[in-house]
Enzyme design. Structure first.
Site, PDB file in Angstrom:
ATOM      1  N   ASP A 183       0.734  -1.320   0.076  1.00 43.33           N
ATOM      2  CA  ASP A 183       0.018   0.048  -0.040  1.00 43.33           C
ATOM      3  C   ASP A 183       0.819   1.173   0.080  1.00 43.33           C
ATOM      4  O   ASP A 183       2.183   1.040   0.503  1.00 43.33           O
ATOM      5  CB  ASP A 183      -0.777   0.093   1.292  1.00 43.33           C
TER       6      ASP A 183
HETATM    7  N1  URA Z   1      -1.034  -6.108   3.863  1.00 42.40           N
HETATM    8  C1  URA Z   1      -1.602  -4.682   3.539  1.00 42.40           C
HETATM    9  O1  URA Z   1      -2.616  -4.535   4.171  1.00 42.40           O
HETATM   10  N2  URA Z   1      -0.831  -3.687   3.130  1.00 42.40           N
HETATM   11  C2  URA Z   1       0.252  -4.097   2.491  1.00 42.40           C
HETATM   12  O2  URA Z   1       0.885  -3.185   1.957  1.00 42.40           O
HETATM   13  C3  URA Z   1       0.868  -5.125   2.553  1.00 42.40           C
HETATM   14  C4  URA Z   1       0.132  -6.378   3.138  1.00 42.40           C
END
Ligand code: URA
Length: 232
Positions: free
Chosen positions: A101
Site C-alpha cells: 500500500d
Molecule cells: N497487507 C496490507 O494490508 N498492506 C500492505 O501493503 C501489504 C500487506
C-alpha cells in the site's frame, strides 16, 4: 530477432521510427549499413545507431526499500511510482512482485521476468513475507493467544469466499506484531487485524522468503545477485 524489433528493445524507438532510422541509413550491423528491417540479428551482432553501440538488456531483478507516499502500481496516479526510484534503462518494463500500500514501507522486489515473479508470489511455493505491524491498541494476554490461534487457522475476510492461509503471528511488544504471510490478498495484513478488532497504524515489510532489506535505507535500491535470484 528482426532488426527493427532489436532497435525497439534497445532504444526508445517505436517500430515505425525504427524503420525510419533504418531507411535514413543510421543503423549498422557489424559495420555495414543495413536498411532491411527484417534482417536477423542476435546478441553476437554489433548493432550501432548513429554510431552508438546497442545491447539487449537482460532480465533485471531489483530490491528496493519503499518509503511512504510511493505507489506500487503500473501507472502514475496521485503518487510517484516505486520504479521511478530505480535508475536503470527501460525502467518502465519493471513490474513490482506483489504490491505494498502507499502508506506501507519496506521490501519491494521488481523484475521484468514474469516467471520469476510468479514463483515468488505463488502461495504453493510457501515463500513467507514478514511484516512488522504497529497496532493502535495493545494486543496481549488471552486476546493475543486467540489472535495467534485465529491467524494460524485462517480468517475469513470481508468479501472473500475462502479463509486466509495459515499465518504466523508473534508479538514483539504489546503493540508491535510480527506477522508472516504465505499469500498476498489485497490489504491483507490490515484486513486480518481488522477482523480481530485491531487497527494497524504502521506497516513495514522486512523480508520476502530468503531476502531481507539489510542495510538498504528508505528509497534505496540494488540489483539482486545471481545467487539471490536463484533462491526462488
Ligand atoms: N497487507 C496490507 O494490508 N498492506 C500492505 O501493503 C501489504 C500487506
Amino acid at each position: 530477432m528482426r532488426l527493427d524489433r532489436f532497435l525497439c528493445e534497445t532504444t526508445d524507438l517505436t517500430r515505425s521510427l525504427a524503420k525510419k532510422a533504418l531507411h535514413r541509413e543510421e543503423v549498422r550491423v557489424d559495420g555495414e549499413v543495413i536498411k532491411n528491417p527484417a534482417t536477423q540479428v542476435d546478441e553476437q551482432s554489433q548493432v550501432t545507431w548513429n554510431g552508438e553501440r546497442l545491447a539487449l538488456v537482460g532480465l533485471r531483478y531489483v530490491m528496493l526499500h519503499k518509503p511512504e507516499g510511493v505507489e506500487c502500481s503500473a501507472r502514475r496516479g496521485l503518487y510517484p511510482l516505486v520504479r521511478e526510484l530505480v535508475d536503470l534503462p527501460h525502467v518502465e518494463r519493471l513490474q513490482t512482485v506483489g504490491r505494498l500500500d502507499v502508506d506501507t514501507t519496506g521490501l519491494v522486489l521488481l523484475t521484468d521476468d514474469g516467471q520469476w515473479s510468479h514463483r515468488v508470489t505463488s502461495p504453493k511455493r510457501r515463500c513467507g513475507k514478514v511484516y512488522a505491524v504497529t497496532l493502535a491498541e495493545p494486543l496481549a494476554g488471552s486476546a493475543r493467544d486467540d489472535a495467534v490461534a485465529r491467524f494460524a487457522e485462517g480468517v475469513l475476510l470481508d468479501g472473500e469466499e475462502k479463509p486466509t492461509r495459515p499465518a504466523e503471528l508473534a508479538m514483539r511488544s504489546s503493540r508491535v506484531a510480527e506477522l508472516t504471510l504465505y499469500e498476498g490478498k489485497y490489504h491483507q495484513v490490515k484486513r486480518m487485524f481488522a477482523a480481530i478488532g485491531h487497527h494497524v497504524v504502521a506497516l513495514h515489510r522486512e523480508s520476502i522468503g530468503p531476502l531481507s532489506l539489510g542495510q538498504l535505507g528508505p528509497g534505496a535500491w540494488r540489483e539482486l545477485t545471481e545467487e539471490e535470484v536463484a533462491r526462488f
